[in-house]
Each structure stands twice: as C-alpha cells, then as structure tokens.
Design a protein around this motif. Structure first.
Motif, PDB file in Angstrom:
ATOM      1  N   LEU A  96       0.927  -1.039   0.051  1.00 21.28           N
ATOM      2  CA  LEU A  96      -0.043   0.148  -0.042  1.00 21.28           C
ATOM      3  C   LEU A  96       0.844   1.119   0.062  1.00 21.28           C
ATOM      4  O   LEU A  96       2.014   1.154   0.398  1.00 21.28           O
ATOM      5  CB  LEU A  96      -0.734   0.006   1.252  1.00 21.28           C
ATOM      6  CG  LEU A  96      -2.076  -1.117   0.993  1.00 21.28           C
ATOM      7  CD1 LEU A  96      -2.912  -1.249   2.371  1.00 21.28           C
ATOM      8  CD2 LEU A  96      -3.047  -0.852  -0.058  1.00 21.28           C
ATOM      9  N   PRO A  97       0.340   2.407  -0.388  1.00 27.15           N
ATOM     10  CA  PRO A  97       1.202   3.605  -0.570  1.00 27.15           C
ATOM     11  C   PRO A  97       1.540   4.316   0.747  1.00 27.15           C
ATOM     12  O   PRO A  97       1.263   3.807   1.909  1.00 27.15           O
ATOM     13  CB  PRO A  97       0.136   4.822  -1.304  1.00 27.15           C
ATOM     14  CG  PRO A  97      -1.228   4.040  -0.971  1.00 27.15           C
ATOM     15  CD  PRO A  97      -1.089   2.555  -0.713  1.00 27.15           C
ATOM     16  N   GLU A  98       2.592   4.979   0.630  1.00 30.95           N
ATOM     17  CA  GLU A  98       3.239   5.572   1.822  1.00 30.95           C
ATOM     18  C   GLU A  98       2.213   6.093   2.757  1.00 30.95           C
ATOM     19  O   GLU A  98       2.304   6.263   3.906  1.00 30.95           O
ATOM     20  CB  GLU A  98       4.329   6.592   1.668  1.00 30.95           C
ATOM     21  CG  GLU A  98       4.934   7.137   2.765  1.00 30.95           C
ATOM     22  CD  GLU A  98       6.018   8.247   2.477  1.00 30.95           C
ATOM     23  OE1 GLU A  98       6.290   9.121   3.516  1.00 30.95           O
ATOM     24  OE2 GLU A  98       6.532   8.239   1.278  1.00 30.95           O
ATOM     25  N   SER A  99       1.207   6.849   2.242  1.00 28.70           N
ATOM     26  CA  SER A  99       0.218   7.495   3.106  1.00 28.70           C
ATOM     27  C   SER A  99      -0.620   6.615   3.961  1.00 28.70           C
ATOM     28  O   SER A  99      -0.946   6.952   5.044  1.00 28.70           O
ATOM     29  CB  SER A  99      -0.886   8.392   1.931  1.00 28.70           C
ATOM     30  OG  SER A  99      -1.494   7.319   1.097  1.00 28.70           O
ATOM     31  N   PHE A 100      -0.811   5.543   3.476  1.00 28.78           N
ATOM     32  CA  PHE A 100      -1.436   4.696   4.383  1.00 28.78           C
ATOM     33  C   PHE A 100      -0.712   4.203   5.395  1.00 28.78           C
ATOM     34  O   PHE A 100      -0.907   4.077   6.640  1.00 28.78           O
ATOM     35  CB  PHE A 100      -1.757   3.156   3.499  1.00 28.78           C
ATOM     36  CG  PHE A 100      -2.247   2.133   4.266  1.00 28.78           C
ATOM     37  CD1 PHE A 100      -3.529   1.881   4.776  1.00 28.78           C
ATOM     38  CD2 PHE A 100      -1.243   1.044   4.740  1.00 28.78           C
ATOM     39  CE1 PHE A 100      -3.828   0.968   5.696  1.00 28.78           C
ATOM     40  CE2 PHE A 100      -1.687   0.032   5.543  1.00 28.78           C
ATOM     41  CZ  PHE A 100      -2.964  -0.182   6.075  1.00 28.78           C
ATOM     42  N   HIS A 101       0.781   3.852   5.404  1.00 29.76           N
ATOM     43  CA  HIS A 101       1.559   3.441   6.292  1.00 29.76           C
ATOM     44  C   HIS A 101       1.980   4.646   7.337  1.00 29.76           C
ATOM     45  O   HIS A 101       1.857   4.278   8.524  1.00 29.76           O
ATOM     46  CB  HIS A 101       3.076   2.888   5.681  1.00 29.76           C
ATOM     47  CG  HIS A 101       2.912   1.876   4.957  1.00 29.76           C
ATOM     48  ND1 HIS A 101       2.602   0.521   5.294  1.00 29.76           N
ATOM     49  CD2 HIS A 101       3.023   1.696   3.341  1.00 29.76           C
ATOM     50  CE1 HIS A 101       2.707  -0.287   4.220  1.00 29.76           C
ATOM     51  NE2 HIS A 101       2.789   0.379   2.978  1.00 29.76           N
ATOM     52  N   GLN A 102       1.926   5.812   6.958  1.00 30.64           N
ATOM     53  CA  GLN A 102       2.152   6.992   7.564  1.00 30.64           C
ATOM     54  C   GLN A 102       0.669   7.053   8.619  1.00 30.64           C
ATOM     55  O   GLN A 102       0.806   7.149   9.773  1.00 30.64           O
ATOM     56  CB  GLN A 102       2.097   8.220   6.978  1.00 30.64           C
ATOM     57  CG  GLN A 102       2.360   9.449   7.495  1.00 30.64           C
ATOM     58  CD  GLN A 102       2.744  10.543   6.669  1.00 30.64           C
ATOM     59  OE1 GLN A 102       2.962  10.405   5.573  1.00 30.64           O
ATOM     60  NE2 GLN A 102       2.657  11.884   7.435  1.00 30.64           N
ATOM     61  N   GLU A 103      -0.253   6.874   8.145  1.00 32.26           N
ATOM     62  CA  GLU A 103      -1.589   6.973   8.882  1.00 32.26           C
ATOM     63  C   GLU A 103      -1.573   5.823   9.838  1.00 32.26           C
ATOM     64  O   GLU A 103      -2.331   5.910  10.969  1.00 32.26           O
ATOM     65  CB  GLU A 103      -3.014   7.014   8.029  1.00 32.26           C
ATOM     66  CG  GLU A 103      -4.157   7.268   8.529  1.00 32.26           C
ATOM     67  CD  GLU A 103      -4.443   8.445   9.291  1.00 32.26           C
ATOM     68  OE1 GLU A 103      -4.653   8.624  10.564  1.00 32.26           O
ATOM     69  OE2 GLU A 103      -3.686   9.621   8.794  1.00 32.26           O
ATOM     70  N   ALA A 104      -1.315   4.496   9.266  1.00 31.70           N
ATOM     71  CA  ALA A 104      -1.270   3.374  10.255  1.00 31.70           C
ATOM     72  C   ALA A 104      -0.434   3.665  11.580  1.00 31.70           C
ATOM     73  O   ALA A 104      -0.957   3.301  12.622  1.00 31.70           O
ATOM     74  CB  ALA A 104      -0.896   2.163   9.398  1.00 31.70           C
ATOM     75  N   MET A 105       0.922   4.285  11.216  1.00 37.87           N
ATOM     76  CA  MET A 105       1.696   4.464  12.190  1.00 37.87           C
ATOM     77  C   MET A 105       1.359   5.428  13.145  1.00 37.87           C
ATOM     78  O   MET A 105       1.330   5.340  14.384  1.00 37.87           O
ATOM     79  CB  MET A 105       3.183   4.990  11.736  1.00 37.87           C
ATOM     80  CG  MET A 105       3.922   3.797  11.344  1.00 37.87           C
ATOM     81  SD  MET A 105       5.476   4.744  10.917  1.00 37.87           S
ATOM     82  CE  MET A 105       5.787   4.135   9.289  1.00 37.87           C
ATOM     83  N   ARG A 106       0.347   6.484  12.560  1.00 34.65           N
ATOM     84  CA  ARG A 106      -0.090   7.500  13.749  1.00 34.65           C
ATOM     85  C   ARG A 106      -1.174   6.677  14.544  1.00 34.65           C
ATOM     86  O   ARG A 106      -1.099   6.828  15.592  1.00 34.65           O
ATOM     87  CB  ARG A 106      -0.638   8.591  12.650  1.00 34.65           C
ATOM     88  CG  ARG A 106      -1.511   9.729  13.478  1.00 34.65           C
ATOM     89  CD  ARG A 106      -2.079  10.757  12.680  1.00 34.65           C
ATOM     90  NE  ARG A 106      -0.953  11.696  12.221  1.00 34.65           N
ATOM     91  CZ  ARG A 106      -0.452  11.656  11.063  1.00 34.65           C
ATOM     92  NH1 ARG A 106      -1.150  10.997   9.886  1.00 34.65           N
ATOM     93  NH2 ARG A 106       0.484  12.433  10.797  1.00 34.65           N
ATOM     94  N   SER A 107      -2.046   5.819  14.059  1.00 33.81           N
ATOM     95  CA  SER A 107      -2.921   5.153  14.635  1.00 33.81           C
ATOM     96  C   SER A 107      -2.328   4.172  15.792  1.00 33.81           C
ATOM     97  O   SER A 107      -2.635   4.104  16.943  1.00 33.81           O
ATOM     98  CB  SER A 107      -3.830   4.446  13.859  1.00 33.81           C
ATOM     99  OG  SER A 107      -4.701   3.521  14.750  1.00 33.81           O
TER     100      SER A 107
END
Length: 192
Positions: A96-107
């Motif tokens: 999945l794109p970086e934006s998904f991973h960034q949002e997942a890390m935040r959560s």
C-alpha cells in the motif's frame, strides 16, 4: 449228507457271512465318509467365514487408511492455500502507498501511547521517513523518538525509554491476531 454238501453249505454260509460283512463294512465306510464330508464341509465353511472376516477387516483397515491419507492431503492442501492467502494479505498491506503506512503508524502510535507515554519507536527502513513525519507533525508524540530500523513488514514496535516494556504493533502481529480469530470463518468460506 455228503461231504460235498456240507462243504457247499459251509461255503454258502461263508459267502453269505462275507457278503454280510462286506455290506456292513461298506455301510460303515459310507457312514464314515458321509461324516467326514460333513466335517470337511463344516471346516470349509468355518475357514470361508474366517477368510471373509479377515478380508472384511483388511478392507476396512485399507479404506480407513485411504480415507486418512485423503483427509491429510486435503488438510495439507487447505493449509497451503490458507498460508498463501495469509502471505498475499500481508504482501497487499505492505504494498500500500506511503500515505497508508503513515496513517497506520499514527494510529498504532496513539494506541501504544496509552501504555507507553514516551519511548523509542522502531520500524522498517522503508517506513522511517513516514515515522519521522508522524513524530514531528503531532505534538502528542513529543515523548517518542525514532529508533533503529528492524526487519518487519510494516507497523511499529514501541519500546519504553527504560527498555523494560515493549509493544509489538507490527502488521504481522495484527494480521496474526485477526487471522487466528477469523481462521474458522475463512476456512468455512473457502472450503465449503
């Protein structure tokens, strides 16, 4: 009565006696043979029954063994398919794109923050830039600093500053928990 007549009479009686003895002997022989045939028939029937029982038992064992082999092969094939589905799900998440991973890390970091308010956050090399953005972009994560890169597919592992507590919020850990709880449903759906 002459001697010839007496000899003839004795000879006649002897022949009758011999005939009677032959007749009795033949009757006894026939009786013994009949009994022997009856015994032989009983032995033959018992042997046939025993052979049939053994054949039935062997067939039953062979059928059970064959069913067990088929069941084992089926379960192995199902496990192999489920392993492929698991790996495919993990690969899809990783791609999945970086934006998904960034949002997942935040959560994931918010979730871990309730147990570890400050500490070190480890992630894989690919996600290190996204982690830096998350940590610098949210004042709620001030107590966290990036750690070293680790060999995980994605997600984070948060370690307390003193190193005594560690929370594994990696993708594999989450997928494992979802997988275990949903394995029966997935198996039922796939193998109806």
């Amino acid at each position: 009565m002459g001697l010839d007549a007496v000899v003839e009479e004795i000879r006649g009686k002897g022949q009758k006696e011999a005939e009677r003895i032959r007749s009795e002997t033949q009757a006894e022989v026939n009786r013994i043979l009949t009994e022997a045939q009856a015994k032989a028939e009983k032995i033959k029937m018992a042997a046939n029954e025993d052979v049939e029982k053994q054949i039935s038992h062997i067939l039953s064992q062979e059928v059970s063994a064959a069913n067990l082999v088929v069941k084992r092969e089926s379960l192995n094939a199902q496990k192999e398919l489920l392993d492929k589905v698991y790996q495919s799900a993990l690969d899809t998440i990783v791609s999945l794109p970086e934006s998904f991973h960034q949002e997942a890390m935040r959560s994931l970091l918010s979730e871990a923050g309730s147990q570890i308010p400050d500490g070190i956050v480890h992630c894989n090399e690919r996600d290190m830039p996204a982690l830096a953005k998350v940590l610098s972009g949210d004042s709620g994560f001030r107590g966290f600093k990036p750690g070293k890169t680790i060999n995980i597919e994605g997600g984070i592992i948060v370690e307390s500053s003193d190193g005594e507590l560690q929370i594994d919020n990696s993708y594999r850990t989450f997928l494992d928990s979802v997988w275990e709880s949903g394995l029966k449903d997935a198996s039922d759906t796939l193998f109806k």
